[in-house]
Structures are given as C-alpha cells and as structure tokens.
Design a protein around this motif. Structure first.
Motif, PDB file in Angstrom:
ATOM      1  N   LEU A 168     124.668 155.625  75.510  1.00 14.09           N
ATOM      2  CA  LEU A 168     124.519 156.170  74.163  1.00 14.09           C
ATOM      3  C   LEU A 168     123.304 155.533  73.511  1.00 14.09           C
ATOM      4  N   ASP A 169     122.518 156.353  72.846  1.00 18.85           N
ATOM      5  CA  ASP A 169     121.330 155.851  72.173  1.00 18.85           C
ATOM      6  C   ASP A 169     121.673 155.505  70.722  1.00 18.85           C
ATOM      7  N   VAL A 170     121.787 154.232  70.416  1.00 18.83           N
ATOM      8  CA  VAL A 170     122.076 153.770  69.046  1.00 18.83           C
ATOM      9  C   VAL A 170     120.990 152.791  68.624  1.00 18.83           C
ATOM     10  N   PRO A 171     120.398 152.968  67.438  1.00 18.67           N
ATOM     11  CA  PRO A 171     119.412 151.991  66.978  1.00 18.67           C
ATOM     12  C   PRO A 171     120.066 150.636  66.733  1.00 18.67           C
ATOM     13  N   SER A 172     119.298 149.567  66.887  1.00 16.43           N
ATOM     14  CA  SER A 172     119.824 148.219  66.704  1.00 16.43           C
ATOM     15  C   SER A 172     119.511 147.706  65.299  1.00 16.43           C
ATOM     16  N   ALA A 173     120.329 146.743  64.855  1.00 16.69           N
ATOM     17  CA  ALA A 173     120.000 146.019  63.626  1.00 16.69           C
ATOM     18  C   ALA A 173     118.787 145.129  63.910  1.00 16.69           C
ATOM     19  N   VAL A 174     117.914 144.971  62.903  1.00 14.90           N
ATOM     20  CA  VAL A 174     116.737 144.107  63.055  1.00 14.90           C
ATOM     21  C   VAL A 174     116.808 143.021  61.992  1.00 14.90           C
ATOM     22  N   ALA A 175     116.959 141.755  62.441  1.00 16.70           N
ATOM     23  CA  ALA A 175     117.018 140.625  61.508  1.00 16.70           C
ATOM     24  C   ALA A 175     115.670 139.931  61.464  1.00 16.70           C
ATOM     25  N   ARG A 176     115.089 139.876  60.259  1.00 16.28           N
ATOM     26  CA  ARG A 176     113.920 139.016  60.044  1.00 16.28           C
ATOM     27  C   ARG A 176     114.348 137.947  59.067  1.00 16.28           C
ATOM     28  N   ASP A 177     113.468 136.997  58.829  1.00 16.30           N
ATOM     29  CA  ASP A 177     113.862 135.905  57.950  1.00 16.30           C
ATOM     30  C   ASP A 177     114.189 136.459  56.563  1.00 16.30           C
ATOM     31  N   GLY A 178     115.419 136.308  56.160  1.00 12.65           N
ATOM     32  CA  GLY A 178     115.809 136.739  54.811  1.00 12.65           C
ATOM     33  C   GLY A 178     115.969 138.239  54.642  1.00 12.65           C
ATOM     34  N   GLU A 179     116.038 138.992  55.745  1.00  6.48           N
ATOM     35  CA  GLU A 179     116.103 140.451  55.618  1.00  6.48           C
ATOM     36  C   GLU A 179     116.798 141.044  56.839  1.00  6.48           C
ATOM     37  N   LEU A 180     117.700 141.973  56.604  1.00  7.17           N
ATOM     38  CA  LEU A 180     118.394 142.626  57.714  1.00  7.17           C
ATOM     39  C   LEU A 180     118.301 144.139  57.538  1.00  7.17           C
ATOM     40  N   THR A 181     117.668 144.800  58.514  1.00  7.56           N
ATOM     41  CA  THR A 181     117.565 146.262  58.496  1.00  7.56           C
ATOM     42  C   THR A 181     118.627 146.826  59.436  1.00  7.56           C
ATOM     43  N   GLY A 185     125.405 149.678  61.504  1.00  7.99           N
ATOM     44  CA  GLY A 185     125.222 149.280  62.895  1.00  7.99           C
ATOM     45  C   GLY A 185     124.817 147.825  63.038  1.00  7.99           C
ATOM     46  N   GLY A 186     125.625 146.926  62.494  1.00  8.66           N
ATOM     47  CA  GLY A 186     125.349 145.504  62.614  1.00  8.66           C
ATOM     48  C   GLY A 186     126.647 144.737  62.587  1.00  8.66           C
ATOM     49  N   GLU A 187     126.580 143.487  63.016  1.00  6.45           N
ATOM     50  CA  GLU A 187     127.770 142.659  63.105  1.00  6.45           C
ATOM     51  C   GLU A 187     127.515 141.342  62.368  1.00  6.45           C
ATOM     52  N   PRO A 188     128.549 140.524  62.200  1.00 10.75           N
ATOM     53  CA  PRO A 188     128.361 139.255  61.484  1.00 10.75           C
ATOM     54  C   PRO A 188     127.233 138.403  62.076  1.00 10.75           C
ATOM     55  N   ALA A 189     127.056 138.474  63.392  1.00  3.24           N
ATOM     56  CA  ALA A 189     125.979 137.681  64.000  1.00  3.24           C
ATOM     57  C   ALA A 189     124.611 138.122  63.489  1.00  3.24           C
ATOM     58  N   ASP A 190     124.457 139.405  63.179  1.00  3.07           N
ATOM     59  CA  ASP A 190     123.189 139.880  62.630  1.00  3.07           C
ATOM     60  C   ASP A 190     122.968 139.332  61.224  1.00  3.07           C
TER      61      ASP A 190
END
Lengths: 274, 274, 274
Positions: free
Chosen positions: B160-173, B188-193
């Motif tokens: 399945l093609d699902v986009p990933s969460a992107v974590a940068r410093d101080g910002e989560l997309t 589409g993100g989890e606590p680790a993100d």
C-alpha cells in the motif's frame, strides 16, 4: 448460568466499523455467542436517544447481555457498569443513565456492579475506546457465564434525566425525544398524558400542535390509530408501537413537511370552537 | 484445519445490500461459519481508508478469514488474492495494497496465492461484482478448511502506498489518513513521530496545527491523553486507540469546527514563545 | 422440514434499530436460526427498489426464510403474506408486489398464505410495526419448521407494477429503477432489449443517452463490458451483475456527474452518423 449460545446485543453511536470491532472482541472471548448489532447509528453523544432506543428494543430481544454505549464522558472518571435485570438480562455500558429506562422495562434493576476487575478487561485499556477495551470484554465474559458480582463493587446506577410531559386542562406540553429515520417525532408522553389533558380522545379528533423554538410554528393534525387514517402527506398524532406519542406524516417526513427541525418541545391543544 | 464454526469478517465499500449478498454467498457455501460485517460503509474507492480500518480492526477479530474489498480496479487485470498471516488468518481481497498493512499487524505475510482456481469461484463470474463471485466463495471455502495454496499460484502482494510523517526539529508534517464518523481526523503518524519532532511532550502542552490546502488555516490545540482533558467544543491532539495520532474536538466534529474538510496534510508546531 | 440452524434474512426500509428489533424477535422464537440483515437501508416506502433488491439478492442467499418489508400500507387492510418458492424458500412480507419478482427468480410461487393465525403473531399487534409483530414471528416459526399453510388461508399474491422497456428501431426507452450507493443507475431493461433496439452491439460502441424530466439532458456514453473499459470519470452503459442494464461512471457517480438526480426514464440511441 447461561447456555452455551448466549445472546449479546450491541447498540452504539460508533458507526459500523467500531461497533464491529466490539463484536469481534465479544466473538474472540465468547465464540459461541450469538452477537447482534442492535444499532451502530445512534446520533453521536445522544444519551437520551440511545436510552429510548434501548427501552424500546430490549423487550423484543432474547434475554441475554445487552451492551449500550453512548458515552460523552469516555476518558473521564464516570463508571462503567453492568446492571442485572429482573428478566435475567445484564445491561453493560457507561453509568450515565443510558441503561436505566431499559432496565426498568425488563423487570427493574436487581443489582449493579462497576466494571473494575482487570481480569475482564482487555490487557491494554485505551482512554478513548472503552467499548472495545472494557464493555465488550465484560459482556463476553458475562455471556460465558461470569457472575455480575465478579466484575467489581456494587454500585447504584445513576438515573437518566428526561423532561416530563405536563398536562393542563385542554393542553399537553411534551418534549421531543428524538426524530426517527422517517422524520417522525417521538414525543415524551403516553396515552395517559393525552387523557389527563383532554379526557377520552376518539380517533379522528383534530388537534393543534404548536411550538416556539427555534422558530414559532403550528399545524393542525388528527389523532389517529394508524398512519392510514389520514391521506398520504397529511399529519397525525398517534401512539407508536412502544406506547409513546408520535407526530408523523403519512408516507412522508413530519420534520420536513411541518418544519420541525430542531424543535425540542411541542404543545398539543384542542382547536377552539370559533 | 479450522473448526466447524469458523469466523468470517467482511469489510467493503458496497453498502448494506451488496455486502449482505457476499455474506449470503459465504453462508451458502459454509453454513456453519460465523459471519460478521466489519464494515459496509468504507468510502467508495478509498483504498487507504479501508487499509487503515483493516489494520486497526483485525487484531480484535477472532483468527479467521477476513474479506476486504475496496476495488477501484474491478474488471481490470489486477489479481484477486488470499494472504495467510502469521497469526493464522487468511485475508481475501484485491491485490492493491488494501490487505497488506493489516497482514503486517497479524504476524506478517506467510504466503499469498492468487484466486484463480475456478472450483472456488461461483459458476458465472461477472465483471463488476468480484466480491460476490470470487472473493466470497474463496473465503467460504477457506472457512471450511481449504488450504490457501489450492486457490491458485503463489504471488507477492503489492504494498500500500501511504505517505510518511516527516519530523524536523520542532515541526511534524503528517498526512490526514481519513476522517471518522465523529469528524475526528486520523493522522498518519505515531507517538514516536511526535517525540522525534518535539522530544518528550507532556499532556497539556499546546501545539499549533496549520494547513495550506485546499485553503490556509490553523488552530491552537492541546496535546492530551483523553478527550476529557479539554472542555466540550475544544480541540486536541491525542493518540487514538490504535496508536495513531488524531486531531479531534471534545464532543464535536474537528472537521467542522476547525474547517478541515478536504485537508490532506497538516503541520504540527510548538507555539513560538513570543 | 428445515434443519435446526435455519437461515433467515431481513430486508427493510426501517434503519438499523427497527430492523434489529425484528432480528431480536426472530432470535427469541428461533434461537438457533442464522439471522442476516440483508438491508436496513432501502429507501423508505420504495417498494420497487426493495423488489429489485430482493430479486437480485435472494438467489445468492441460502434457501431459507426471507423477510422483505417496504410497506407504505401498514395499518391499512392490505394482507401480510408468506410465499413458498420452487427453490424451497419462504418469502414473508406485505402483499404489495414486493416479494413477487424475487419469488419468480427462485423457481416461482408454489403457494402463498395470508398471515392470519394469531398463534404465529406477537400477543399484542400494533398498528404501525407489523415487521415486529406479524412478519418476524411468522418468519421465526417458519424457520423452526412451521408449514406455510398453518399461517392462514391460501391467497394469490398481487403482482409488482413495473414499467417495461420499449424498444423501437434504433431507440430504447427504459425506466430508471433505482440509483445505487455509488450513484450508478439501474435501468429496467436487459441485454435482450438492447438487441431488440440496436441489433448486435459490440463493446466499445458509443450511445447517446437522453432524458427530459425533471430537466432535459443528454450524454454520450460507451457500451462496455466493464467499468475498466472507460477512463476514470467517463460514463458507460453496461450489464450489471444481475443482468440489468446500468448507467455508470468509472470510479464516480453517474447521478452527480451526468446530472441524473430525479430522472425516471432515459432513452438510448445510436449517435447519428452526421
């Protein structure tokens, strides 16, 4: 002791998928149970609507375990409870009054216990889905023969807060409990309330229905035994199959035809003789 | 070898009637199976939504045969497949990625076979209703003990093609995966993100949520353990019962209150100290 | 004589809760029956839509007892009936034509009896909920082995009134029977009607579809074997999985894309050679 094919019903405001997850939890723990989704489409957070549904439906279900979940307080300290009834059912859900009118119609509350014993919860309990993690496992264990008292300490269930019909001479003020899928309004009154306001009321008698909120309105309707007593498109007051008063339109939607969306209280009167 | 009362679940975008036809086909071939409609109201053609539902729900179902059908490609050459999982389930549906995240959560893919053997299809296969003619008969035969390998040649399921969460410093997309019936957004993100973007985040921490498409918008929310952590009508970010991040409004619809209809990506930030 | 685990299906326009009440009545009287809700979301009072659904679905159900309830005449003197079919099913519902096309597809009507014997009704029969009080108890008793003739006097079921397709040279006028959940229109015609109007029609042939009510409109479509024969968003005429003609849009809603809401009749023509 229940037999090996117990009956478990589920009534929730969760929609199909989350309710089916609850059914899956029940079937995992109690594979022989006969699981029926009584409703997955209660209006979200509408405790009163859910309570009326359970009160209406459960007398027609086999004696068994009946889960009812409309739970605006999920994640707060409100208790989860199991209520044993005089008929021999156990009702499982939040202690917010949802289950109490139904219990009254099933022979009354025999005893109630809080769902605190971790042995009858899923191993990990989330904060937002007690239906899956607390209510369904408890129901499943009850279906396999668990005694209600093993779930946790005895409690006194909280009542449901429903406004009463008010009958004055020639006038009956009744709350609108909910609007069903056909657009018919179920009113919080019974034939005895009609009689208190109007005395004996023969079928075919005209009545005026009036309301002021959210906008003033009124309609001339007829008190009838059946929808077929009026023409298609015409409104009527009748006694529904659960013994509640109803306001309906034959083969139509009373909410739409009469403009009753959002109305919470209506007043019934005999038309003046003028 | 399965026992004589196997469990079969069905999750589709067909609505009640067509899904029930599938259930009827299963019960005709496997009369002893316990058939549960997991959902008949997946958004039509929404493969990703269906995949998230199956991933979330199947761990709570009994081990059994689980049919998932969201199939924009019906009538084209895409394969129908059956996927055996580490837990012992068999997932049946189109080979479009729908079943793969769920299989991963059930112990992974053990083996997968295409549904090609005409002995396990209905005699006449239509071009538009493979749920009835191919998927349900296969599931029913599996429920009565058929080995997955008897269905057809081994295949490698498509992801399945699902986009990933992107974590940068101080910002989560994070992508919006779907909006549930209560108007809450599953992200589409989890606590680790969250931790990757912000470090340890205590409950009660304010966050800013912003989006640009289809129209720019933003909201101040609070990261909370439960809905009850904020007042009715107030928004929160929380971790839902499946471990996904969610964006919700206590006793309300986040999609409506915050104006999030059609939003596909949101950015979470710590409010600036100004 | 039926076996101890009979199959009972329910198709209604009642919504989830009232249909589940019927299921509960069946399970109370016939605890071993396998009860399936075939549909609880038929459009209210849409007898023709319900009849098409039953005709389409019941051949895929196990032989058993099938309750169909779309009953604008509840509370009027129309008869409740049970219809035994050539396949061995019994269809239970109002005598308004709803059950007759399905019976024709299950081997025809063998015999039909009115549901008059009070022993097979609930003790109190309401005027508005015959599903619960008359149809479901009859179905449950049939599921436990009751002979159809014990329900009441023999009757001749009333036919369903459905308009026919009209084929003229180069032109086919067909009624719209209903619009499904995907926005696809099911048309009251079959491949033989297409052939009568146009002769042999290869897949890929363009057709013009036109309508005049409630507002004039037309569209160029293609006759295709499958949705995949046209691009996503493009319209097609095809033969659906029940053998009816359909008007659809690949991965979209024909009702929305082509503006077909409320259209009751369409005319198919070969595009002129100009």
């Amino acid at each position: 002791m229940r037999d090996s094919r117990s009956f478990v019903s589920l009534a929730t405001d969760f929609g199909a998928a989350y309710t089916a997850i609850c059914a899956g939890v029940v079937s995992t723990i109690a594979p022989a149970a006969n699981v029926l989704v009584l409703s997955d489409e209660i209006t979200p957070f509408a405790v009163r609507e859910g309570a009326m549904l359970l009160r209406q439906a459960l007398p027609y279900m086999p004696a068994g375990v009946h889960v009812g979940i409309v739970d605006p307080g999920v994640g707060t300290p409100r208790l989860p409870v199991a209520i044993e009834t005089g008929r021999g059912d156990v009702l499982v859900g939040p202690d917010n009054g949802l289950l109490v009118p139904a219990a009254a119609g099933l022979g009354g509350v025999v005893r109630a216990h809080a769902l605190e014993n971790p042995a009858y919860r899923l191993p990990a309990v989330s904060t937002s889905f007690h239906g899956r993690d607390i209510f369904s496992p408890a129901a499943a264990h009850l279906a396999t023969g668990l005694d209600v008292a093993d779930l946790g300490p005895a409690v006194e269930p909280l009542p449901l807060d429903v406004p009463s019909a008010v009958a004055r001479d020639g006038e009956l003020t009744v709350p609108v409990l909910y609007t069903d899928r056909f657009g018919s309004l179920v009113l919080g009154g019974e034939p005895a309330d009609l009689a208190a306001a109007f005395g004996p009321l023969p079928y075919g008698t005209p009545l005026d229905v009036a309301w002021t909120d959210p906008a003033p309105g009124s309609a001339r309707v007829t008190f009838e035994e059946t929808f077929g007593g009026v023409s298609p498109g015409a409104p009527l007051v009748w006694v529904d199959s659960s013994g509640w008063l109803g306001l309906a339109v034959n083969q139509g939607s009373a909410a739409e035809v009469l403009g009753l969306a959002g109305v919470e209280t209506v007043v019934l009167r005999r038309p003046s003789a003028r």
